[in-house]
Design a protein around this motif. Structure first.
Motif, PDB file in Angstrom:
ATOM      1  N   HIS A   1     -13.172   6.958  -2.689  1.00 36.95           N
ATOM      2  CA  HIS A   1     -14.093   6.095  -1.934  1.00 36.95           C
ATOM      3  C   HIS A   1     -13.637   5.932  -0.485  1.00 36.95           C
ATOM      4  CE1 HIS A   1     -16.543   2.687  -0.739  1.00 36.95           C
ATOM      5  NE2 HIS A   1     -15.449   1.946  -0.582  1.00 36.95           N
ATOM      6  N   HIS A   2     -12.357   5.610  -0.284  1.00 33.46           N
ATOM      7  CA  HIS A   2     -11.886   5.306   1.077  1.00 33.46           C
ATOM      8  C   HIS A   2     -11.722   6.568   1.925  1.00 33.46           C
ATOM      9  CE1 HIS A   2     -11.382   0.975   0.793  1.00 33.46           C
ATOM     10  NE2 HIS A   2     -10.972   1.169  -0.451  1.00 33.46           N
ATOM     11  N   VAL A   3     -11.429   7.711   1.300  1.00 32.67           N
ATOM     12  CA  VAL A   3     -11.392   8.960   2.062  1.00 32.67           C
ATOM     13  C   VAL A   3     -12.788   9.277   2.591  1.00 32.67           C
ATOM     14  CG1 VAL A   3     -11.149  11.456   1.832  1.00 32.67           C
ATOM     15  CG2 VAL A   3      -9.341   9.950   1.004  1.00 32.67           C
ATOM     16  N   ARG A   4     -13.785   9.087   1.746  1.00 30.85           N
ATOM     17  CA  ARG A   4     -15.161   9.319   2.218  1.00 30.85           C
ATOM     18  C   ARG A   4     -15.522   8.362   3.344  1.00 30.85           C
ATOM     19  NH1 ARG A   4     -20.285   7.602  -1.294  1.00 30.85           N
ATOM     20  NH2 ARG A   4     -18.973   5.745  -1.164  1.00 30.85           N
ATOM     21  N   GLN A   5     -15.081   7.095   3.235  1.00 32.00           N
ATOM     22  CA  GLN A   5     -15.390   6.096   4.263  1.00 32.00           C
ATOM     23  C   GLN A   5     -14.589   6.341   5.544  1.00 32.00           C
ATOM     24  OE1 GLN A   5     -18.149   4.995   2.457  1.00 32.00           O
ATOM     25  NE2 GLN A   5     -17.722   3.110   3.599  1.00 32.00           N
ATOM     26  N   GLY A   6     -13.383   6.892   5.397  1.00 28.41           N
ATOM     27  CA  GLY A   6     -12.521   7.098   6.557  1.00 28.41           C
ATOM     28  C   GLY A   6     -12.042   5.793   7.167  1.00 28.41           C
ATOM     29  N   ASP A   7     -11.861   4.768   6.324  1.00 30.56           N
ATOM     30  CA  ASP A   7     -11.474   3.453   6.834  1.00 30.56           C
ATOM     31  C   ASP A   7      -9.987   3.203   6.614  1.00 30.56           C
ATOM     32  OD1 ASP A   7     -11.442   3.174   4.110  1.00 30.56           O
ATOM     33  OD2 ASP A   7     -13.053   1.685   4.005  1.00 30.56           O
ATOM     34  N   GLN A   8      -9.552   1.982   6.871  1.00 28.27           N
ATOM     35  CA  GLN A   8      -8.153   1.616   6.692  1.00 28.27           C
ATOM     36  C   GLN A   8      -8.019   0.618   5.550  1.00 28.27           C
ATOM     37  OE1 GLN A   8      -6.011   0.465  10.185  1.00 28.27           O
ATOM     38  NE2 GLN A   8      -6.662   2.242  11.374  1.00 28.27           N
ATOM     39  N   LEU A   9      -6.853   0.636   4.915  1.00 29.99           N
ATOM     40  CA  LEU A   9      -6.591  -0.246   3.780  1.00 29.99           C
ATOM     41  C   LEU A   9      -5.111  -0.579   3.753  1.00 29.99           C
ATOM     42  CD1 LEU A   9      -7.669  -1.504   1.066  1.00 29.99           C
ATOM     43  CD2 LEU A   9      -6.960   0.633  -0.019  1.00 29.99           C
ATOM     44  N   GLU A  10      -4.803  -1.822   3.454  1.00 27.37           N
ATOM     45  CA  GLU A  10      -3.415  -2.230   3.281  1.00 27.37           C
ATOM     46  C   GLU A  10      -3.075  -2.171   1.801  1.00 27.37           C
ATOM     47  OE1 GLU A  10      -1.803  -6.476   3.414  1.00 27.37           O
ATOM     48  OE2 GLU A  10      -1.306  -5.766   5.433  1.00 27.37           O
ATOM     49  N   ASN A  11      -2.016  -1.431   1.452  1.00 19.17           N
ATOM     50  CA  ASN A  11      -1.658  -1.340   0.040  1.00 19.17           C
ATOM     51  C   ASN A  11      -0.799  -2.530  -0.382  1.00 19.17           C
ATOM     52  OD1 ASN A  11       0.989  -0.800   0.861  1.00 19.17           O
ATOM     53  ND2 ASN A  11       0.923   1.367   0.301  1.00 19.17           N
ATOM     54  N   ALA A  12      -0.372  -2.527  -1.653  1.00 17.95           N
ATOM     55  CA  ALA A  12       0.365  -3.671  -2.193  1.00 17.95           C
ATOM     56  C   ALA A  12       1.706  -3.880  -1.505  1.00 17.95           C
ATOM     57  CB  ALA A  12       0.570  -3.492  -3.703  1.00 17.95           C
ATOM     58  N   ARG A  13       2.220  -2.848  -0.851  1.00 11.40           N
ATOM     59  CA  ARG A  13       3.492  -2.966  -0.132  1.00 11.40           C
ATOM     60  C   ARG A  13       3.287  -3.366   1.332  1.00 11.40           C
ATOM     61  NH1 ARG A  13       4.088   1.573  -3.523  1.00 11.40           N
ATOM     62  NH2 ARG A  13       5.706   1.283  -5.100  1.00 11.40           N
ATOM     63  N   ARG A  14       2.080  -3.805   1.656  1.00 16.39           N
ATOM     64  CA  ARG A  14       1.731  -4.268   2.996  1.00 16.39           C
ATOM     65  C   ARG A  14       1.805  -3.149   4.028  1.00 16.39           C
ATOM     66  NH1 ARG A  14       2.918  -9.842   3.222  1.00 16.39           N
ATOM     67  NH2 ARG A  14       2.100  -9.868   5.353  1.00 16.39           N
ATOM     68  N   ARG A  15       1.552  -1.930   3.614  1.00 11.66           N
ATOM     69  CA  ARG A  15       1.543  -0.801   4.523  1.00 11.66           C
ATOM     70  C   ARG A  15       0.109  -0.337   4.733  1.00 11.66           C
ATOM     71  NH1 ARG A  15       6.618   2.631   1.922  1.00 11.66           N
ATOM     72  NH2 ARG A  15       8.261   1.145   2.508  1.00 11.66           N
ATOM     73  N   ASP A  16      -0.266  -0.151   5.989  1.00 12.08           N
ATOM     74  CA  ASP A  16      -1.619   0.278   6.310  1.00 12.08           C
ATOM     75  C   ASP A  16      -1.779   1.772   6.073  1.00 12.08           C
ATOM     76  OD1 ASP A  16      -2.627  -2.213   7.073  1.00 12.08           O
ATOM     77  OD2 ASP A  16      -1.769  -2.031   9.080  1.00 12.08           O
ATOM     78  N   ILE A  17      -2.855   2.117   5.404  1.00 12.41           N
ATOM     79  CA  ILE A  17      -3.199   3.521   5.185  1.00 12.41           C
ATOM     80  C   ILE A  17      -4.482   3.805   5.950  1.00 12.41           C
ATOM     81  CG2 ILE A  17      -3.681   5.301   3.475  1.00 12.41           C
ATOM     82  CD1 ILE A  17      -2.442   3.365   1.409  1.00 12.41           C
ATOM     83  N   ASP A  18      -4.440   4.775   6.833  1.00 20.80           N
ATOM     84  CA  ASP A  18      -5.613   5.178   7.600  1.00 20.80           C
ATOM     85  C   ASP A  18      -6.201   6.409   6.928  1.00 20.80           C
ATOM     86  OD1 ASP A  18      -7.524   5.953   9.384  1.00 20.80           O
ATOM     87  OD2 ASP A  18      -6.221   5.979  11.151  1.00 20.80           O
ATOM     88  N   PHE A  19      -7.287   6.223   6.164  1.00 20.21           N
ATOM     89  CA  PHE A  19      -7.845   7.320   5.387  1.00 20.21           C
ATOM     90  C   PHE A  19      -8.553   8.349   6.261  1.00 20.21           C
ATOM     91  CE2 PHE A  19      -7.166   4.184   2.077  1.00 20.21           C
ATOM     92  CZ  PHE A  19      -6.701   4.961   1.038  1.00 20.21           C
ATOM     93  N   SER A  20      -8.814   8.017   7.520  1.00 23.68           N
ATOM     94  CA  SER A  20      -9.374   9.031   8.419  1.00 23.68           C
ATOM     95  C   SER A  20      -8.350  10.115   8.719  1.00 23.68           C
ATOM     96  CB  SER A  20      -9.855   8.382   9.722  1.00 23.68           C
ATOM     97  OG  SER A  20      -8.766   7.926  10.509  1.00 23.68           O
ATOM     98  N   ARG A  21      -7.069   9.852   8.384  1.00 26.39           N
ATOM     99  CA  ARG A  21      -5.994  10.828   8.603  1.00 26.39           C
ATOM    100  C   ARG A  21      -5.812  11.769   7.416  1.00 26.39           C
ATOM    101  NH1 ARG A  21      -2.134   9.086  12.741  1.00 26.39           N
ATOM    102  NH2 ARG A  21      -0.525  10.227  11.612  1.00 26.39           N
ATOM    103  N   VAL A  22      -6.626  11.636   6.394  1.00 28.11           N
ATOM    104  CA  VAL A  22      -6.648  12.642   5.323  1.00 28.11           C
ATOM    105  C   VAL A  22      -7.540  13.773   5.824  1.00 28.11           C
ATOM    106  CG1 VAL A  22      -7.237  13.139   2.919  1.00 28.11           C
ATOM    107  CG2 VAL A  22      -6.281  10.901   3.542  1.00 28.11           C
ATOM    108  N   VAL A  23      -6.927  14.886   6.152  1.00 24.20           N
ATOM    109  CA  VAL A  23      -7.635  15.926   6.908  1.00 24.20           C
ATOM    110  C   VAL A  23      -7.619  17.266   6.188  1.00 24.20           C
ATOM    111  CG1 VAL A  23      -7.112  14.810   9.119  1.00 24.20           C
ATOM    112  CG2 VAL A  23      -5.547  16.560   8.221  1.00 24.20           C
ATOM    113  N   LEU A  24      -8.612  18.084   6.532  1.00 26.93           N
ATOM    114  CA  LEU A  24      -8.677  19.470   6.076  1.00 26.93           C
ATOM    115  C   LEU A  24      -8.103  20.360   7.172  1.00 26.93           C
ATOM    116  CD1 LEU A  24      -9.757  21.865   4.309  1.00 26.93           C
ATOM    117  CD2 LEU A  24     -11.900  21.647   5.602  1.00 26.93           C
ATOM    118  N   SER A  25      -7.143  21.190   6.810  1.00 24.72           N
ATOM    119  CA  SER A  25      -6.584  22.145   7.760  1.00 24.72           C
ATOM    120  C   SER A  25      -7.489  23.373   7.814  1.00 24.72           C
ATOM    121  CB  SER A  25      -5.172  22.558   7.335  1.00 24.72           C
ATOM    122  OG  SER A  25      -4.699  23.603   8.164  1.00 24.72           O
ATOM    123  N   LEU A  26      -7.854  23.776   9.023  1.00 27.03           N
ATOM    124  CA  LEU A  26      -8.719  24.939   9.198  1.00 27.03           C
ATOM    125  C   LEU A  26      -7.923  26.230   9.375  1.00 27.03           C
ATOM    126  CD1 LEU A  26     -11.513  23.415  11.478  1.00 27.03           C
ATOM    127  CD2 LEU A  26     -11.497  23.719   8.995  1.00 27.03           C
TER     128      LEU A  26
END
Length: 556
Positions: A101-126
């Motif tokens: 869900h969040h990879v499709r949204q490309g948004d940010q989320l804080e996990n249980a360890r209080r670390r921010d994950i930027d799902f827009s940084r999940v990328v396809l290498s060309l």
């Protein structure tokens, strides 16, 4: 649970995402919080791209009337849509569905360890990657690394119209493989006890079920996962990875729990859960107390940092010391008086140096300390008693890179003295934030460098002793390198450099008989190690205001 209560289907990722958008999924109370990080999210998508298995998604399919079991807060998917006739509780697979869900949204989320994950940084290498991983976690780069949120967007062609035909075709194939990928979903029908037991058994075979997981699963009426989440919100990032068990302990302790053993906490929580399930007044009372506990946890962290220089969890001898202080603040309310602060000071250093909350001593010391702190919170005249059980040689044996109680105590004591830069003139303090994260291992300097000691055939356990380490910054550590101590210390002892005062701050003995100036490396190091260990022990006892080490008479 009967055999016909289970059925398996294949659902494409595209269909799963439509189910997410429709609000079909819900997160039950027994489920963990989101704990994955960016690289792990990228590997999931890379596995899907390669058509590799990603495990079965386990769903409890139940009537809408069972929606009371869902977590109202802190889940990472769109909320359950009340118009749906049935609820799909994610029993196993929350992390995977949430990542999709969040990879499709490309948004940010804080996990249980209080670390921010930027799902827009999940990328396809060309282009071809050396390790073969096509989907990665890194910053997007136009024409080379395309965010999967763009790849999965309905208007992906318009967004990427600047790419050439070959690269566009690569993007199209990636998009098609991900959205068309069939995930196996297992649907369960059954009563909550069966579902709870299924959760525990499945997770026992895979990701480790901790004592905390078992307690959370069996205490649904108390909504403990959300309560612990809220307690953790009162601490900053340096303490955000405090485990669940110490927080569950203090929740049970303020309601009569007397031990920190997992089974004892579980028994207390089970009793409270059983009583609260039929007693609304008790539920409200528990909620009130636990809500008041949150700021006490925050105060405990602040007190550890301000009074003892515990800059992060790494510098804390035991996680349960935070629990004990939070327990004190809960019962005290106002904060410690000068007399109470003196007793807390004795307790902190005795518990750290004496390793009182580890091994066999844990079950002996902890219940006694719990009674002591409850009494101290109300009566400043109470006194902390400590009979030293450790010897000075235990300090010398402590390894600088290990997270032991003694090592933590030594670092806190050295921070209390205000470490200063060595290579400049004057007494210029090193900012304490340099030591607030575990990543700063390079800011710990071997006074007798390792390579010369290794050449002199000194055992590793000796030259890695905490007694051979001082707090320095990585830049100065690198400049000193592998120079012999008699050489670089002579360079430091120059006019205007405040040499002896600097050495005093770092508790480094520099007298003629300290071993520091001995031309024989092996002999000089052993003399130095003894002299520095004595200085460290005296420094620890000065902080505590009591004797921490056994005397020779006690040893006989």
């Amino acid at each position: 649970m009967r055999p016909d209560d289970i059925w398996i289907s294949r659902r494409s990722v595209a269909k799963l995402l439509r189910d997410v958008d429709a609000g079909r999924f819900a997160i039950p109370h027994l489920q963990r919080e989101f704990v994955w990080d960016g690289p792990k999210a990228a590997k999931l998508l890379d596995s899907i791209l390669r058509a590799m298995p990603i495990g079965v998604i386990l769903i409890w399919d139940t009537p809408r009337s069972q929606r009371l079991h869902l977590r109202q807060k802190y889940h990472v998917l769109p909320p359950f849509n009340q118009e749906n006739g049935r609820v799909w509780f994610l029993i196993d697979g929350q992390q995977r569905v949430s990542v999709l869900h969040h990879v499709r949204q490309g948004d940010q989320l804080e996990n249980a360890r209080r670390r921010d994950i930027d799902f827009s940084r999940v990328v396809l290498s060309l282009s071809r990657e050396e390790d073969g991983q096509t989907i990665r976690y890194r910053r997007p780069l136009e024409g080379q690394y395309i965010s999967l949120s763009t790849v999965l967007h309905p208007q992906w062609r318009q967004k990427l119209n600047g790419l050439g035909k070959r690269k566009l075709e690569r993007v199209r194939k990636c998009r098609s493989r991900i959205l068309d990928y069939d995930a196996f979903t297992m649907f369960l029908h059954g009563a909550l006890p069966d579902i709870r037991e299924s959760f525990l058994r499945i997770n026992t075979q895979g990701m480790k079920v901790t004592t905390a997981d078992a307690i959370f699963t069996q205490a649904e009426a108390l909504n403990l996962r959300d309560i612990v989440h809220e307690l953790r919100q009162h601490v900053d990032g340096a303490f955000s990875e405090i485990p669940d068990e110490p927080l569950l302990f203090v929740l049970s302790a303020i309601r009569g729990g007397s031990e920190a053993r997992g089974r004892a906490i579980e028994a207390t929580i089970r009793r409270l859960n059983k009583e609260a399930s039929t007693d609304q007044r008790l539920r409200k009372s528990l909620a009130k107390d636990w809500n008041r506990l949150g700021p006490c946890v925050g105060k405990a962290v602040d007190y550890l940092r301000e009074r003892f220089n515990v800059m992060s969890r790494e510098f804390l001898a035991s996680d349960y010391m935070l629990s004990m202080l939070a327990f004190f603040f809960f019962h005290n309310g106002r904060g410690p008086s000068r007399k109470q602060a003196d007793e807390i000071r004795k307790w902190f250093w005795a518990t750290s140096v004496g390793s009182r909350y580890s091994g066999r001593d844990f079950n002996r010391c902890f219940p006694a300390d719990l009674k002591f702190f409850e009494a101290l919170a109300r009566n400043p005249a109470r006194r902390f008693r400590y009979d030293p059980q450790v010897e000075k040689v235990d300090v010398r044996k402590a390894q600088y890179a290990s997270r032991t109680a003694i090592t933590s105590a030594v670092y806190c004591m050295l921070l209390r003295r205000g470490p200063v830069y060595l290579l400049d003139n004057g007494l210029n303090p090193i900012p304490v934030h340099r030591y607030s994260t575990p990543a700063n291992r390079k800011d710990r300097h071997h006074i007798f460098p390792r390579q010369p000691l290794a050449n002199a055939e000194v055992p590793v356990k000796l030259y890695n002793s905490i007694s051979n380490v001082c707090l320095l910054v990585a830049e100065e550590n690198q400049k000193i390198g592998s120079k012999r101590p008699q050489r670089y210390f002579r360079e430091l002892d120059r006019p205007g450099a405040a040499f002896k005062r600097k050495m005093s701050r770092h508790l480094i003995p520099v007298e003629d008989d300290s071993g520091l100036w001995d031309a024989n490396m092996k002999r000089g190091f052993r003399r130095f190690l003894q002299a520095r260990t004595d200085l460290i022990c005296r420094g620890l006892e000065a902080e505590a205001g009591i004797r921490l080490f056994r005397t020779e008479r006690q040893l006989q």
